[in-house]
Design a protein around this motif. Sequence first.
Motif, PDB file in Angstrom:
ATOM      1  N   ASP A 107       0.820  -1.209   0.000  1.00 37.50           N
ATOM      2  CA  ASP A 107       0.000   0.000   0.000  1.00 37.50           C
ATOM      3  C   ASP A 107       0.855   1.261   0.000  1.00 37.50           C
ATOM      4  O   ASP A 107       0.501   2.262  -0.636  1.00 37.50           O
ATOM      5  N   THR A 108       1.974   1.236   0.696  1.00 34.08           N
ATOM      6  CA  THR A 108       2.839   2.422   0.819  1.00 34.08           C
ATOM      7  C   THR A 108       4.059   2.340  -0.092  1.00 34.08           C
ATOM      8  O   THR A 108       4.980   3.141   0.058  1.00 34.08           O
ATOM      9  N   LYS A 111       6.384   3.733  -5.388  1.00 30.48           N
ATOM     10  CA  LYS A 111       6.262   3.849  -6.840  1.00 30.48           C
ATOM     11  C   LYS A 111       4.914   3.281  -7.255  1.00 30.48           C
ATOM     12  O   LYS A 111       4.310   2.508  -6.511  1.00 30.48           O
ATOM     13  N   PRO A 112       4.402   3.633  -8.420  1.00 31.76           N
ATOM     14  CA  PRO A 112       3.092   3.133  -8.834  1.00 31.76           C
ATOM     15  C   PRO A 112       3.063   1.609  -8.929  1.00 31.76           C
ATOM     16  O   PRO A 112       4.038   0.980  -9.353  1.00 31.76           O
ATOM     17  N   THR A 113       1.939   1.026  -8.533  1.00 32.13           N
ATOM     18  CA  THR A 113       1.775  -0.423  -8.568  1.00 32.13           C
ATOM     19  C   THR A 113       0.547  -0.802  -9.378  1.00 32.13           C
ATOM     20  O   THR A 113      -0.497  -0.133  -9.306  1.00 32.13           O
ATOM     21  N   SER A 132      -3.057  -2.218  -4.159  1.00 28.46           N
ATOM     22  CA  SER A 132      -2.363  -1.746  -5.348  1.00 28.46           C
ATOM     23  C   SER A 132      -3.016  -0.459  -5.851  1.00 28.46           C
ATOM     24  O   SER A 132      -4.194  -0.197  -5.599  1.00 28.46           O
ATOM     25  N   ASP A 133      -2.253   0.327  -6.591  1.00 27.08           N
ATOM     26  CA  ASP A 133      -2.783   1.600  -7.106  1.00 27.08           C
ATOM     27  C   ASP A 133      -3.785   1.391  -8.224  1.00 27.08           C
ATOM     28  O   ASP A 133      -4.781   2.105  -8.322  1.00 27.08           O
ATOM     29  N   LYS A 221       1.204   9.627  -3.865  1.00 24.33           N
ATOM     30  CA  LYS A 221       0.772   8.510  -3.024  1.00 24.33           C
ATOM     31  C   LYS A 221       0.773   8.902  -1.546  1.00 24.33           C
ATOM     32  O   LYS A 221      -0.165   8.571  -0.806  1.00 24.33           O
ATOM     33  N   THR A 222       1.804   9.621  -1.126  1.00 21.42           N
ATOM     34  CA  THR A 222       1.853  10.081   0.270  1.00 21.42           C
ATOM     35  C   THR A 222       0.732  11.068   0.555  1.00 21.42           C
ATOM     36  O   THR A 222       0.090  11.022   1.615  1.00 21.42           O
ATOM     37  N   SER A 225      -2.640   9.263   0.895  1.00 24.27           N
ATOM     38  CA  SER A 225      -2.749   8.498   2.140  1.00 24.27           C
ATOM     39  C   SER A 225      -3.075   9.416   3.311  1.00 24.27           C
ATOM     40  O   SER A 225      -3.785   9.038   4.242  1.00 24.27           O
TER      41      SER A 225
END
Length: 286
Positions: A107-108, A111-113, A132-133, A221-222, A225
Amino acid sequence: MISSQPIPHTLSNLQHVSYALNNSVAELILNRAEVHNAFDEVMISEMIAVLSYFAEHKQCQVLVLKANGKNFSAGADLNWMRKQAKMDFEQNLNDAKALAKLMQDLDTFPKPTIALVQGAAFGGALGLICASDIAIATSRASFCLSEVKLGLIPAVISPYVARTMGNRASRRYMLTAERFSAETALKLNVISEICDDLDAAAKPIIDALLANSPQGMAWVKTLLSRLEDGVIDQDTIDYTSERIARIRVSTEGQEGLNAFFEKRQPNWLQAAAMSEPTPSETQGAR
């Protein structure tokens, strides 16, 4: 050419997963097709090790999570479940914390997943998809949160599933343990797209991601979240204002802005275009 990153000892003898790195795209591959890629403590520890490796790998810009065989993952391994039934509370707690770490690490991941899903995706597999993203599934993929059938609950994966599906849908599918289709998963935001050629569907998304600022994507992403609770108060306003100001004056932020105004490619794209092809790196990939 950027030198290849040393491979840690933890990745030297993988049993249940494999990995690859080609042209800045890493793959983490579930590799227990003979048992439908069912989870056990070994697979969990190996996935954690691979995620840790690629999180720090300078050549990795995107991570693809996929599985060999007909099914993405059938959930918990039966032999692992037998062991859990004989464990005391402390042993079960440590076991659960390992799975929780895997979900949090995915989750953290900085990089993109992208998760590519075929066949069955049950139990903990649904947690991986929701952590996942982006997720793409085949039309015949199916999903299930079957824990209550065994007198259990999907506790460790529940934060990621509930965030993705919403509380109302989570109540239904965690309580009924009914199987649902790719079409339903799409409506519930569990997956982003349905396509029977998973690699072809992923390619334009990967190409788009590789064109973007690595720092910018990590910060997105940060940022998201931090905003998950949906509260917009003074702390939220102060935090988001600080983030945009901070990234504008950062080296990569300055480079991106200057490249835009100077009508040229930013240096992260220039470096990729000028360098030799990234050497392939694989371990146990089939």
